[in-house]
Design a protein around this motif. Structure first.
Motif, PDB file in Angstrom:
ATOM      1  N   THR A 179      19.166  14.416  22.810  1.00  0.00           N
ATOM      2  CA  THR A 179      20.544  14.012  23.111  1.00  0.00           C
ATOM      3  C   THR A 179      21.298  15.202  23.681  1.00  0.00           C
ATOM      4  N   ALA A 180      22.297  14.901  24.493  1.00  0.00           N
ATOM      5  CA  ALA A 180      23.138  15.945  25.092  1.00  0.00           C
ATOM      6  C   ALA A 180      24.585  15.732  24.671  1.00  0.00           C
ATOM      7  N   ASP A 181      25.329  16.828  24.574  1.00  0.00           N
ATOM      8  CA  ASP A 181      26.712  16.765  24.114  1.00  0.00           C
ATOM      9  C   ASP A 181      27.714  16.488  25.232  1.00  0.00           C
ATOM     10  N   THR A 182      27.287  16.604  26.485  1.00  0.00           N
ATOM     11  CA  THR A 182      28.194  16.400  27.612  1.00  0.00           C
ATOM     12  C   THR A 182      27.667  15.286  28.513  1.00  0.00           C
ATOM     13  N   PRO A 183      28.557  14.594  29.240  1.00  0.00           N
ATOM     14  CA  PRO A 183      28.107  13.537  30.155  1.00  0.00           C
ATOM     15  C   PRO A 183      27.139  14.059  31.213  1.00  0.00           C
ATOM     16  N   GLY A 184      27.429  15.251  31.742  1.00  0.00           N
ATOM     17  CA  GLY A 184      26.540  15.823  32.746  1.00  0.00           C
ATOM     18  C   GLY A 184      25.166  16.119  32.179  1.00  0.00           C
ATOM     19  N   GLY A 185      25.126  16.691  30.977  1.00  0.00           N
ATOM     20  CA  GLY A 185      23.840  16.971  30.335  1.00  0.00           C
ATOM     21  C   GLY A 185      23.077  15.697  30.051  1.00  0.00           C
ATOM     22  N   ALA A 186      23.781  14.665  29.621  1.00  0.00           N
ATOM     23  CA  ALA A 186      23.128  13.383  29.349  1.00  0.00           C
ATOM     24  C   ALA A 186      22.556  12.780  30.630  1.00  0.00           C
ATOM     25  N   ALA A 187      23.285  12.942  31.752  1.00  0.00           N
ATOM     26  CA  ALA A 187      22.812  12.411  33.028  1.00  0.00           C
ATOM     27  C   ALA A 187      21.545  13.130  33.482  1.00  0.00           C
ATOM     28  N   VAL A 188      21.545  14.448  33.364  1.00  0.00           N
ATOM     29  CA  VAL A 188      20.351  15.216  33.743  1.00  0.00           C
ATOM     30  C   VAL A 188      19.169  14.818  32.865  1.00  0.00           C
ATOM     31  N   LEU A 189      19.407  14.675  31.588  1.00  0.00           N
ATOM     32  CA  LEU A 189      18.359  14.277  30.658  1.00  0.00           C
ATOM     33  C   LEU A 189      17.812  12.903  31.019  1.00  0.00           C
ATOM     34  N   ILE A 248      23.076   5.573  35.491  1.00  0.00           N
ATOM     35  CA  ILE A 248      23.784   6.792  35.898  1.00  0.00           C
ATOM     36  C   ILE A 248      24.580   6.527  37.172  1.00  0.00           C
ATOM     37  N   ALA A 249      23.963   5.800  38.107  1.00  0.00           N
ATOM     38  CA  ALA A 249      24.580   5.570  39.416  1.00  0.00           C
ATOM     39  C   ALA A 249      25.904   4.824  39.328  1.00  0.00           C
ATOM     40  N   VAL A 250      26.078   4.001  38.307  1.00  0.00           N
ATOM     41  CA  VAL A 250      27.310   3.204  38.194  1.00  0.00           C
ATOM     42  C   VAL A 250      28.283   3.764  37.161  1.00  0.00           C
ATOM     43  N   ASP A 251      27.983   4.931  36.621  1.00  0.00           N
ATOM     44  CA  ASP A 251      28.855   5.540  35.614  1.00  0.00           C
ATOM     45  C   ASP A 251      29.994   6.281  36.297  1.00  0.00           C
ATOM     46  N   GLY A 252      31.161   5.659  36.345  1.00  0.00           N
ATOM     47  CA  GLY A 252      32.298   6.244  37.037  1.00  0.00           C
ATOM     48  C   GLY A 252      32.842   7.508  36.411  1.00  0.00           C
ATOM     49  N   ASP A 253      32.432   7.828  35.182  1.00  0.00           N
ATOM     50  CA  ASP A 253      32.915   9.045  34.527  1.00  0.00           C
ATOM     51  C   ASP A 253      32.150  10.285  34.984  1.00  0.00           C
ATOM     52  N   LEU A 254      31.036  10.078  35.675  1.00  0.00           N
ATOM     53  CA  LEU A 254      30.221  11.201  36.132  1.00  0.00           C
ATOM     54  C   LEU A 254      30.668  11.665  37.514  1.00  0.00           C
ATOM     55  N   PRO A 255      30.472  12.945  37.827  1.00  0.00           N
ATOM     56  CA  PRO A 255      30.757  13.428  39.184  1.00  0.00           C
ATOM     57  C   PRO A 255      29.904  12.676  40.207  1.00  0.00           C
ATOM     58  N   ILE A 268      28.078  13.594  42.658  1.00  0.00           N
ATOM     59  CA  ILE A 268      26.751  14.129  42.954  1.00  0.00           C
ATOM     60  C   ILE A 268      25.700  13.559  42.008  1.00  0.00           C
ATOM     61  N   TYR A 269      26.034  13.411  40.720  1.00  0.00           N
ATOM     62  CA  TYR A 269      25.085  12.844  39.759  1.00  0.00           C
ATOM     63  C   TYR A 269      24.772  11.393  40.124  1.00  0.00           C
ATOM     64  N   ARG A 270      25.818  10.639  40.445  1.00  0.00           N
ATOM     65  CA  ARG A 270      25.630   9.218  40.739  1.00  0.00           C
ATOM     66  C   ARG A 270      24.817   9.014  42.007  1.00  0.00           C
ATOM     67  N   HIS A 271      25.061   9.836  43.018  1.00  0.00           N
ATOM     68  CA  HIS A 271      24.323   9.671  44.266  1.00  0.00           C
ATOM     69  C   HIS A 271      22.866  10.103  44.120  1.00  0.00           C
ATOM     70  N   ILE A 272      22.621  11.147  43.363  1.00  0.00           N
ATOM     71  CA  ILE A 272      21.228  11.558  43.130  1.00  0.00           C
ATOM     72  C   ILE A 272      20.474  10.444  42.416  1.00  0.00           C
ATOM     73  N   ALA A 273      21.097   9.868  41.392  1.00  0.00           N
ATOM     74  CA  ALA A 273      20.443   8.799  40.638  1.00  0.00           C
ATOM     75  C   ALA A 273      20.181   7.591  41.523  1.00  0.00           C
ATOM     76  N   SER A 274      21.153   7.222  42.344  1.00  0.00           N
ATOM     77  CA  SER A 274      20.984   6.084  43.239  1.00  0.00           C
ATOM     78  C   SER A 274      19.877   6.344  44.260  1.00  0.00           C
ATOM     79  N   TYR A 275      19.853   7.555  44.784  1.00  0.00           N
ATOM     80  CA  TYR A 275      18.823   7.932  45.772  1.00  0.00           C
ATOM     81  C   TYR A 275      17.427   7.845  45.150  1.00  0.00           C
ATOM     82  N   LYS A 276      17.297   8.368  43.943  1.00  0.00           N
ATOM     83  CA  LYS A 276      15.994   8.334  43.266  1.00  0.00           C
ATOM     84  C   LYS A 276      15.593   6.901  42.926  1.00  0.00           C
ATOM     85  N   ALA A 277      16.555   6.091  42.505  1.00  0.00           N
ATOM     86  CA  ALA A 277      16.256   4.699  42.169  1.00  0.00           C
ATOM     87  C   ALA A 277      15.752   3.946  43.394  1.00  0.00           C
TER      88      ALA A 277
END
Length: 223
Positions: A83-93, A117-124, A126-135
Protein backbone atom coordinates in the motif's frame (compact mmCIF):
# COMPACT_ATOMS: atom_id res chain seq x y z
CA UNK A 1 16.07 73.46 29.36
CA UNK A 2 14.83 74.38 32.86
CA UNK A 3 14.99 72.06 35.84
CA UNK A 4 11.21 71.88 35.73
CA UNK A 5 11.20 70.70 32.12
CA UNK A 6 13.89 68.12 32.88
CA UNK A 7 11.95 66.83 35.86
CA UNK A 8 8.78 66.52 33.75
CA UNK A 9 10.67 64.58 31.06
CA UNK A 10 12.06 62.16 33.65
CA UNK A 11 8.62 61.59 35.13
CA UNK A 12 7.11 61.08 31.68
CA UNK A 13 9.80 58.53 30.77
CA UNK A 14 9.25 56.70 34.05
CA UNK A 15 5.52 56.55 33.39
CA UNK A 16 6.22 55.11 29.90
CA UNK A 17 8.45 52.42 31.37
CA UNK A 18 5.81 51.56 33.97
CA UNK A 19 3.16 51.25 31.29
CA UNK A 20 5.43 49.09 29.13
CA UNK A 21 6.13 46.82 32.08
CA UNK A 22 2.40 46.48 32.79
CA UNK A 23 1.72 45.72 29.11
CA UNK A 24 4.44 43.08 29.04
CA UNK A 25 3.05 41.47 32.17
CA UNK A 26 -0.45 41.50 30.75
CA UNK A 27 0.20 40.61 27.10
CA UNK A 28 3.74 39.31 26.99
CA UNK A 29 2.45 35.74 26.87
CA UNK A 30 1.16 36.44 23.34
CA UNK A 31 4.68 37.00 22.06
CA UNK A 32 5.87 33.89 23.87
CA UNK A 33 3.03 31.88 22.39
CA UNK A 34 3.85 33.17 18.91
CA UNK A 35 7.45 32.03 19.32
CA UNK A 36 6.30 28.61 20.54
CA UNK A 37 3.90 28.26 17.61
CA UNK A 38 6.54 29.25 15.07
CA UNK A 39 9.15 26.89 16.49
CA UNK A 40 6.58 24.14 16.99
CA UNK A 41 5.24 24.56 13.46
CA UNK A 42 8.72 24.32 11.97
CA UNK A 43 9.46 21.22 14.02
CA UNK A 44 6.13 19.65 12.95
CA UNK A 45 6.88 20.35 9.27
CA UNK A 46 10.31 18.76 9.59
CA UNK A 47 8.75 15.76 11.33
CA UNK A 48 6.20 15.37 8.55
CA UNK A 49 8.90 15.64 5.88
CA UNK A 50 11.00 13.00 7.64
CA UNK A 51 7.95 10.77 8.03
CA UNK A 52 7.00 11.09 4.35
CA UNK A 53 10.59 10.41 3.28
CA UNK A 54 10.76 7.32 5.49
CA UNK A 55 7.43 6.07 4.09
CA UNK A 56 8.62 6.62 0.52
CA UNK A 57 11.88 4.79 1.20
CA UNK A 58 10.02 1.89 2.79
CA UNK A 59 7.63 1.67 -0.17
CA UNK A 60 10.58 1.71 -2.54
CA UNK A 61 12.29 -1.08 -0.62
CA UNK A 62 9.07 -3.10 -0.56
CA UNK A 63 8.61 -2.65 -4.31
CA UNK A 64 12.18 -3.75 -5.00
CA UNK A 65 11.58 -6.82 -2.86
CA UNK A 66 8.34 -7.65 -4.68
CA UNK A 67 9.95 -7.22 -8.09
CA UNK A 68 12.72 -9.59 -7.06
CA UNK A 69 10.25 -12.50 -7.31
CA UNK A 70 11.21 -14.82 -10.15
CA UNK A 71 7.72 -15.48 -11.53
CA UNK A 72 5.45 -12.80 -12.98
CA UNK A 73 2.44 -14.10 -11.09
CA UNK A 74 4.41 -14.07 -7.85
CA UNK A 75 5.52 -10.49 -8.53
CA UNK A 76 1.93 -9.45 -9.15
CA UNK A 77 0.81 -11.14 -5.94
CA UNK A 78 3.62 -9.55 -3.91
CA UNK A 79 2.87 -6.11 -5.33
CA UNK A 80 -0.83 -6.49 -4.54
CA UNK A 81 -0.02 -6.74 -0.83
CA UNK A 82 1.66 -3.32 -0.76
CA UNK A 83 0.00 0.00 0.00
CA UNK A 84 1.06 3.59 -0.59
CA UNK A 85 0.30 6.65 1.53
CA UNK A 86 -0.08 9.09 -1.38
CA UNK A 87 -2.29 9.02 -4.51
CA UNK A 88 0.77 9.28 -6.74
CA UNK A 89 2.50 6.40 -4.96
CA UNK A 90 -0.65 4.30 -5.20
CA UNK A 91 -0.87 5.03 -8.94
CA UNK A 92 2.73 3.99 -9.55
CA UNK A 93 2.18 0.85 -7.51
CA UNK A 94 -0.97 0.00 -9.48
CA UNK A 95 0.89 0.46 -12.78
CA UNK A 96 3.63 -1.89 -11.59
CA UNK A 97 0.96 -4.41 -10.60
CA UNK A 98 -0.61 -4.05 -14.04
CA UNK A 99 2.73 -4.69 -15.72
CA UNK A 100 3.29 -7.84 -13.69
CA UNK A 101 -0.25 -9.05 -14.41
CA UNK A 102 0.17 -8.43 -18.13
CA UNK A 103 3.41 -10.41 -18.14
CA UNK A 104 1.57 -13.20 -16.32
CA UNK A 105 -1.04 -13.34 -19.12
CA UNK A 106 -3.68 -11.66 -16.98
CA UNK A 107 -4.28 -8.76 -19.34
CA UNK A 108 -7.89 -8.17 -18.34
CA UNK A 109 -6.91 -7.55 -14.72
CA UNK A 110 -4.00 -5.39 -15.86
CA UNK A 111 -6.27 -3.25 -18.05
CA UNK A 112 -8.79 -2.87 -15.21
CA UNK A 113 -6.09 -1.47 -12.91
CA UNK A 114 -4.79 0.88 -15.57
CA UNK A 115 -8.22 2.17 -16.55
CA UNK A 116 -9.00 2.86 -12.88
CA UNK A 117 -5.95 5.16 -12.81
CA UNK A 118 -6.86 6.73 -16.16
CA UNK A 119 -10.24 7.96 -14.89
CA UNK A 120 -9.07 9.13 -11.46
CA UNK A 121 -9.54 12.89 -11.63
CA UNK A 122 -7.59 13.42 -8.40
CA UNK A 123 -4.36 12.29 -10.06
CA UNK A 124 -2.08 14.54 -12.14
CA UNK A 125 -2.68 14.31 -15.89
CA UNK A 126 0.64 12.57 -16.55
CA UNK A 127 -0.36 9.57 -14.41
CA UNK A 128 -3.74 9.26 -16.12
CA UNK A 129 -2.31 9.51 -19.62
CA UNK A 130 0.43 6.97 -18.93
CA UNK A 131 -2.15 4.53 -17.59
CA UNK A 132 -4.46 5.09 -20.55
CA UNK A 133 -1.57 4.66 -23.01
CA UNK A 134 -0.49 1.40 -21.38
CA UNK A 135 -4.07 0.11 -21.25
CA UNK A 136 -4.50 0.73 -24.98
CA UNK A 137 -1.26 -1.10 -25.66
CA UNK A 138 -2.69 -4.17 -23.95
CA UNK A 139 -5.90 -4.07 -25.99
CA UNK A 140 -4.56 -4.33 -29.53
CA UNK A 141 -6.46 -7.56 -30.07
CA UNK A 142 -9.62 -6.69 -28.17
CA UNK A 143 -10.30 -3.13 -29.37
CA UNK A 144 -11.12 -2.13 -32.93
CA UNK A 145 -8.83 0.16 -34.88
CA UNK A 146 -11.49 2.87 -34.72
CA UNK A 147 -11.70 2.66 -30.91
CA UNK A 148 -7.95 2.68 -30.50
CA UNK A 149 -7.59 5.59 -32.93
CA UNK A 150 -10.17 7.63 -31.05
CA UNK A 151 -8.40 7.14 -27.72
CA UNK A 152 -4.87 7.60 -29.05
CA UNK A 153 -5.92 10.80 -30.82
CA UNK A 154 -7.25 12.11 -27.51
CA UNK A 155 -3.82 11.43 -25.97
CA UNK A 156 -2.11 13.04 -28.99
CA UNK A 157 -3.64 16.49 -28.49
CA UNK A 158 -1.03 19.29 -28.54
CA UNK A 159 0.42 19.91 -25.10
CA UNK A 160 -0.61 16.51 -23.73
CA UNK A 161 2.13 14.69 -21.76
CA UNK A 162 2.38 11.77 -24.22
CA UNK A 163 1.30 13.62 -27.36
CA UNK A 164 4.18 12.48 -29.58
CA UNK A 165 4.11 8.85 -28.43
CA UNK A 166 0.36 8.72 -28.96
CA UNK A 167 0.76 10.31 -32.39
CA UNK A 168 3.25 7.57 -33.26
CA UNK A 169 0.60 4.99 -32.38
CA UNK A 170 -1.92 6.74 -34.62
CA UNK A 171 0.61 6.56 -37.47
CA UNK A 172 0.94 2.82 -36.87
CA UNK A 173 -2.84 2.55 -37.07
CA UNK A 174 -2.68 4.35 -40.43
CA UNK A 175 -0.30 1.65 -41.62
CA UNK A 176 -2.55 -1.06 -40.21
CA UNK A 177 -5.44 0.40 -42.22
CA UNK A 178 -3.34 0.47 -45.42
CA UNK A 179 -2.77 4.23 -45.51
CA UNK A 180 1.03 4.66 -45.58
CA UNK A 181 0.84 8.23 -46.93
CA UNK A 182 -1.05 9.41 -43.85
CA UNK A 183 1.42 7.54 -41.65
CA UNK A 184 4.41 9.18 -43.35
CA UNK A 185 2.88 12.64 -42.99
CA UNK A 186 2.23 12.12 -39.30
CA UNK A 187 5.68 10.65 -38.66
CA UNK A 188 7.30 13.64 -40.36
CA UNK A 189 5.36 15.94 -38.07
CA UNK A 190 6.70 13.98 -35.11
CA UNK A 191 10.29 14.29 -36.37
CA UNK A 192 9.87 18.03 -36.89
CA UNK A 193 8.59 18.61 -33.36
CA UNK A 194 11.07 20.41 -31.12
CA UNK A 195 10.24 18.12 -28.20
CA UNK A 196 10.85 14.80 -29.95
CA UNK A 197 13.24 12.42 -28.20
CA UNK A 198 16.16 10.82 -30.02
CA UNK A 199 14.68 7.32 -29.72
CA UNK A 200 11.28 8.39 -31.08
CA UNK A 201 12.89 10.36 -33.90
CA UNK A 202 14.96 7.32 -34.88
CA UNK A 203 11.91 5.04 -34.83
CA UNK A 204 9.86 7.46 -36.93
CA UNK A 205 12.72 7.83 -39.43
CA UNK A 206 13.09 4.07 -39.81
CA UNK A 207 9.37 3.61 -40.43
CA UNK A 208 9.29 6.42 -43.00
CA UNK A 209 12.18 4.83 -44.90
CA UNK A 210 10.58 1.38 -44.64
CA UNK A 211 7.40 2.82 -46.16
CA UNK A 212 9.35 4.26 -49.08
CA UNK A 213 9.21 7.86 -47.90
CA UNK A 214 11.99 10.44 -47.75
CA UNK A 215 12.95 12.96 -45.10
CA UNK A 216 14.03 15.89 -47.27
CA UNK A 217 10.55 17.38 -47.33
CA UNK A 218 9.85 16.96 -43.61
CA UNK A 219 8.10 19.94 -42.08
CA UNK A 220 10.45 22.27 -40.17
CA UNK A 221 10.22 22.39 -36.42
CA UNK A 222 8.15 25.23 -35.00
CA UNK A 223 10.19 27.89 -33.27
Amino acid sequence: MSDTDSFIDEVTEEVRRDRLFVMLKRYGWIGGLAVVLIVGGAAFNEYNKAKELAAAQKLGDDIVGALAENEDAARAEALSTLTADTPGGAAVLAMLQAGALANADQSADAVARLEAIAVDGDLPLIYRHIASYKALGLQQESLSIADRRLQFEALAQPGAPLALLASEQVALLDIEEGNPEAAITRLKEIIADAGVSTDLKDRATQVIVALGGTLDDAAPAEG
